[in-house]
Design an enzyme around this catalytic site. Structure first.
Site, PDB file in Angstrom:
ATOM      1  N   GLY A 113      -5.107 -28.209  14.632  1.00 13.93           N
ATOM      2  CA  GLY A 113      -4.225 -27.197  15.228  1.00 13.93           C
ATOM      3  C   GLY A 113      -4.990 -26.317  16.201  1.00 13.93           C
TER       4      GLY A 113
ATOM      5  N   ARG B 224       0.450 -19.324  16.689  1.00 14.62           N
ATOM      6  CA  ARG B 224      -0.741 -20.009  17.202  1.00 14.62           C
ATOM      7  C   ARG B 224      -1.001 -19.736  18.679  1.00 14.62           C
ATOM      8  NH1 ARG B 224      -0.668 -25.438  14.222  1.00 14.62           N
ATOM      9  NH2 ARG B 224      -0.547 -26.424  16.260  1.00 14.62           N
TER      10      ARG B 224
ATOM     11  N   ARG C 226     -16.010 -22.496  26.496  1.00 14.31           N
ATOM     12  CA  ARG C 226     -16.753 -21.848  27.594  1.00 14.31           C
ATOM     13  C   ARG C 226     -18.170 -21.500  27.151  1.00 14.31           C
ATOM     14  NH1 ARG C 226     -17.512 -16.378  28.483  1.00 14.31           N
ATOM     15  NH2 ARG C 226     -17.750 -15.676  30.655  1.00 14.31           N
TER      16      ARG C 226
ATOM     17  N   SER D   6      14.607  -0.628   2.435  1.00 13.27           N
ATOM     18  CA  SER D   6      14.396  -1.994   2.914  1.00 13.27           C
ATOM     19  C   SER D   6      13.067  -2.488   2.372  1.00 13.27           C
ATOM     20  CB  SER D   6      14.381  -2.045   4.436  1.00 13.27           C
ATOM     21  OG  SER D   6      13.217  -1.423   4.922  1.00 13.27           O
TER      22      SER D   6
ATOM     23  N   ARG E  51      -4.405 -34.404  16.043  1.00 16.04           N
ATOM     24  CA  ARG E  51      -4.836 -34.749  14.688  1.00 16.04           C
ATOM     25  C   ARG E  51      -4.921 -36.272  14.689  1.00 16.04           C
ATOM     26  NH1 ARG E  51      -4.128 -29.934  11.921  1.00 16.04           N
ATOM     27  NH2 ARG E  51      -2.332 -28.674  12.486  1.00 16.04           N
TER      28      ARG E  51
ATOM     29  N   ASP F 160      -6.045 -20.190  10.174  1.00 16.01           N
ATOM     30  CA  ASP F 160      -5.872 -20.061   8.715  1.00 16.01           C
ATOM     31  C   ASP F 160      -6.983 -19.274   8.015  1.00 16.01           C
ATOM     32  OD1 ASP F 160      -3.716 -21.689   9.199  1.00 16.01           O
ATOM     33  OD2 ASP F 160      -4.644 -23.498   8.382  1.00 16.01           O
TER      34      ASP F 160
HETATM   35  O1  F6P Z   1      -4.132 -25.315  10.426  1.00 13.68           O
HETATM   36  C1  F6P Z   1      -3.419 -24.566  11.331  1.00 13.68           C
HETATM   37  C2  F6P Z   1      -1.949 -24.673  11.089  1.00 13.68           C
HETATM   38  O2  F6P Z   1      -1.281 -23.847  12.021  1.00 13.68           O
HETATM   39  C3  F6P Z   1      -1.484 -24.357   9.658  1.00 13.68           C
HETATM   40  O3  F6P Z   1      -1.388 -22.984   9.428  1.00 13.68           O
HETATM   41  C4  F6P Z   1      -0.171 -25.085   9.604  1.00 13.68           C
HETATM   42  O4  F6P Z   1       0.136 -25.435   8.279  1.00 13.68           O
HETATM   43  C5  F6P Z   1      -0.426 -26.307  10.421  1.00 13.68           C
HETATM   44  O5  F6P Z   1      -1.504 -25.999  11.296  1.00 13.68           O
HETATM   45  C6  F6P Z   1       0.750 -26.789  11.246  1.00 13.68           C
HETATM   46  O6  F6P Z   1       0.384 -27.926  11.913  1.00 13.68           O
HETATM   47  P1  F6P Z   1       1.226 -28.634  13.058  1.00 13.68           P
HETATM   48  O7  F6P Z   1       1.156 -27.784  14.287  1.00 13.68           O
HETATM   49  O8  F6P Z   1       0.557 -29.949  13.249  1.00 13.68           O
HETATM   50  O9  F6P Z   1       2.620 -28.734  12.546  1.00 13.68           O
END
Ligand code: F6P
Length: 326
Positions: free
Chosen positions: A14, A259, A24, A219, A75, A131
């Site tokens: 990820g 992200r 860089r 809340s 991946r 993470d």
């Molecule tokens: O490892 C980073 C991460 O964003 C995790 O928090 C999440 O479970 C996973 O990658 C999601 O992966 P993808 O973008 O492949 O769905």
């Protein structure tokens, strides 16, 4: 040990904000040291498919502030196979790469470890994941930015939660680690966090309810870590709907927006320090280690420790949230 003159750098798994700052730093530190740099596209997939290009100092200009990764990422299932790694090794040798710097999370560093064992290639890992789940480093590249992004979102959700007197379950990323959920809950002043590390016999929802939530508040915000072990935000929202129908419940999954975005100053500095340290480590003959940060000092963590040991959540953080959410 064979002399290094060309290094390869790749990002894998990820993406995380700050990966470009790391690329860089690795590139410029290697060039500063008189080495050549090859950028490998799409992680191990690019190594297998020979997607490799020369990186110069100019190639990484104006990238420190950009989210995502200019090298792209993937991946790679094929790299998990012996045949895939053989293709990767052949391409690496054909491109004249003597050592690898891998920027990524758990899976990416596991790949580097196997590769280094099979082919005796010097590999250095940089922890690049939102993470923060790698053992031996206080922080990973991207974690601080993601945390800030989450807090900004939770602040916004708080406005509508308060206006409607609602309970919100907000799901955040983290795979099987609760760092993002726990610390964003503290930073956003949430009422609770449900995290995988705190899975005891006592149901976390029951705990939250029995603490008397909403007695003095109109809340509530609960941060829920996505988890393969427990249920996500949807599960908890459904349970409250069924078990406590008097409450008005909503849920929100923040998803991949966590992200993205421009890296925080902290992540840029961390990535810069780690990138330079990766080249220093190679110069010193180190191999098969992840660069970490501990008490604001660079440390070298053997791959098997970084990957295999579960990084614990400090119980103090759980206590802080409990004390402050009365
Ligand atoms: O490892 C980073 C991460 O964003 C995790 O928090 C999440 O479970 C996973 O990658 C999601 O992966 P993808 O973008 O492949 O769905």
């Amino acid at each position: 040990m064979a002399k290094i003159s060309t290094i390869g750098v790749l990002t894998s798994g990820g993406d995380a904000p700050g990966m470009n700052a790391a690329i860089r730093a690795v590139t410029r530190a290697a060039i500063y040291n008189g080495w050549n740099v090859k950028g490998i596209l799409r992680g191990y997939e690019g190594l297998i498919n020979n997607e490799i290009k020369e990186l110069t100092s100019e190639s990484v200009s104006s990238t420190i502030q950009r989210g995502g990764t200019i090298l792209k990422t993937a991946r790679s299932e094929e790299f998990m196979t012996v045949e895939g790694r053989k293709k990767a090794y052949d391409n690496m040798i054909a491109s004249g790469i003597d050592a690898l710097v891998v920027i990524g999370g758990n899976g990416s560093l596991s790949g580097a470890q196997i590769f280094a064992q099979e082919y005796d290639v010097p590999c250095i890992g940089l922890p690049g994941t939102i993470d923060n789940d790698l053992y031996g480093t206080d922080s990973t590249i991207g974690y601080d930015t993601a945390l800030n992004t989450i807090v900004e979102c939770v602040d916004k959700i708080r406005d509508t939660a308060t206006s409607h007197n609602r309970i919100f379950f907000i799901e955040v990323m983290g795979r099987d680690a609760g760092f993002l959920a726990q610390n964003s809950a503290i930073a956003a002043g949430a009422e609770a966090a449900i995290i995988p590390e705190d899975q005891t016999d006592v149901d976390q929802l029951e705990q939250f309810i029995s603490r008397g939530f909403r007695k003095s508040k109109n809340s509530s915000i609960v941060l829920v870590s996505e988890s393969r072990k427990g249920g996500g935000a949807m599960y908890y929202a459904e349970r409250v709907r069924n078990e406590y129908p008097q409450y008005d419940v909503r849920m929100s999954i923040l998803g991949h927006l966590q992200r993205g975005g421009t890296p925080s100053a902290y992540d840029r500095i961390l990535a810069s320090r780690m990138g330079v340290a990766a080249i220093e480590a190679l110069k010193d003959g180190q191999r098969n280690v992840m660069i970490g940060i501990s008490n604001d000092k660079i440390v070298y963590v053997p791959f098997n420790k970084a990957i295999k040991i579960d990084k614990p959540i400090d119980k103090e953080l759980i206590n802080v949230l409990n004390v402050l959410s009365i």
